[in-house]
Design an enzyme around this catalytic site. Structure first.
Site, PDB file in Angstrom:
ATOM      1  N   TYR A  62     -57.791  -3.807 107.855  1.00 37.46           N
ATOM      2  CA  TYR A  62     -58.215  -3.807 108.900  1.00 37.46           C
ATOM      3  C   TYR A  62     -58.065  -2.272 110.251  1.00 37.46           C
ATOM      4  CZ  TYR A  62     -59.519  -5.058 114.454  1.00 37.46           C
ATOM      5  OH  TYR A  62     -59.947  -4.728 115.834  1.00 37.46           O
ATOM      6  N   SER A  64     -61.496   0.271 117.553  1.00 37.46           N
ATOM      7  CA  SER A  64     -60.417  -1.146 118.061  1.00 37.46           C
ATOM      8  C   SER A  64     -59.581   0.127 118.174  1.00 37.46           C
ATOM      9  CB  SER A  64     -60.112  -2.075 116.953  1.00 37.46           C
ATOM     10  OG  SER A  64     -58.539  -2.002 117.344  1.00 37.46           O
TER      11      SER A  64
END
Length: 256
Positions: A157, A144
């Site tokens: 995350y 990401s």
């Protein structure tokens, strides 16, 4: 161009979104595809039909990547479905939104186990398989932009993707002598089911678009194209890198 004739790929978390796009893209180029999700439902069945109609082959293996034993079983089973496994695409992932001080241990464990621990031991199983057969292999991890930039209220995350960044760099060096390549793909804001709330909130969406120089969300197919490149022989000299697919977001980001 059929870059994956006689190649088999396992794509984790491939029932929808980016994972499904990766499976379809690689199948369109000749790959036999092993799909994965926690359950086989109408989405997985539709993908199998679509891949079969392309003239390729697809099978679905159920497994929960957040459970280490399941991640290992998935890879081990995948090696026997079509007689070999050449490419592992670690796409499965989760995120949980909370203020840092409200994150529970259960939520933290789910994110880390899915995004990092399960990936770690799934890769390990794949590497052992490649080494035992003295065969090359390719690994592509779905990271990401938040392996690089902040994401307030998503601390677990970000920690998981930052860990994946360093795992990939470390393994690139350790696995290179065995002809096993590993890279990350880092999507930015992509139009997928995980971003449903963003897509339905016009004010928030406009705020996000202000941070993207290309002024649009990405499509799953945009990400799949980079995965397909990195998994192919065209990227034979590429390992240990992260490829950002973000419309310019990463180096233009400002937290609102």
């Amino acid at each position: 161009m059929k870059r994956y004739v006689n190649k088999t790929v396992l794509v984790t978390g491939s029932s929808q979104g980016i994972g499904a796009a990766c499976a379809l893209r690689m199948a369109s180029e000749g790959a036999k595809v092993i799909l994965n999700g926690r359950k086989l439902d109408e989405r997985g069945e539709a993908l199998i039909r679509a891949i079969t109609e392309m003239g390729s082959k697809a099978e679905f293996i159920t497994a929960d990547i957040s459970i280490t034993a399941e991640a290992v079983r998935l890879v081990n089973e995948a090696t026997g479905v079509f007689g070999a496994l050449d490419i592992l695409v670690n796409n499965a992932g989760v995120e949980k939104k909370h203020d840092f001080w409200d994150v529970t241990e259960e939520e933290y464990d789910l994110v880390m186990d899915t995004n990092l621990k399960g990936v770690f031991f799934g890769i390990q199983a794949f590497v052992k398989y490649c080494m035992a057969g003295k065969k090359p292999g390719v690994i592509v991890n779905m990271s990401s932009v938040h392996e690089e930039i902040i994401f307030p209220h998503f601390a677990a995350y970000c920690a998981s993707k930052g860990g994946l960044k360093m795992l990939t760099r470390n393994l690139a060096t350790e696995l290179a002598p065995y002809q096993i390549r590993i890279n990350n793909v880092a999507p930015g804001a992509i139009s997928t089911p995980i971003n449903k709330s963003l897509l339905e909130n016009k004010e928030l969406l406009n705020s996000v678009l202000e941070n993207i120089p290309m002024k649009r969300l990405g499509k799953p197919e945009d990400v799949a194209a980079i995965v397909a490149f990195l998994a192919s022989d065209e990227a034979a000299y590429v390992t240990g890198s992260t490829y950002f697919v973000d419309g310019g977001l990463t180096w233009h980001y400002e937290e609102q």
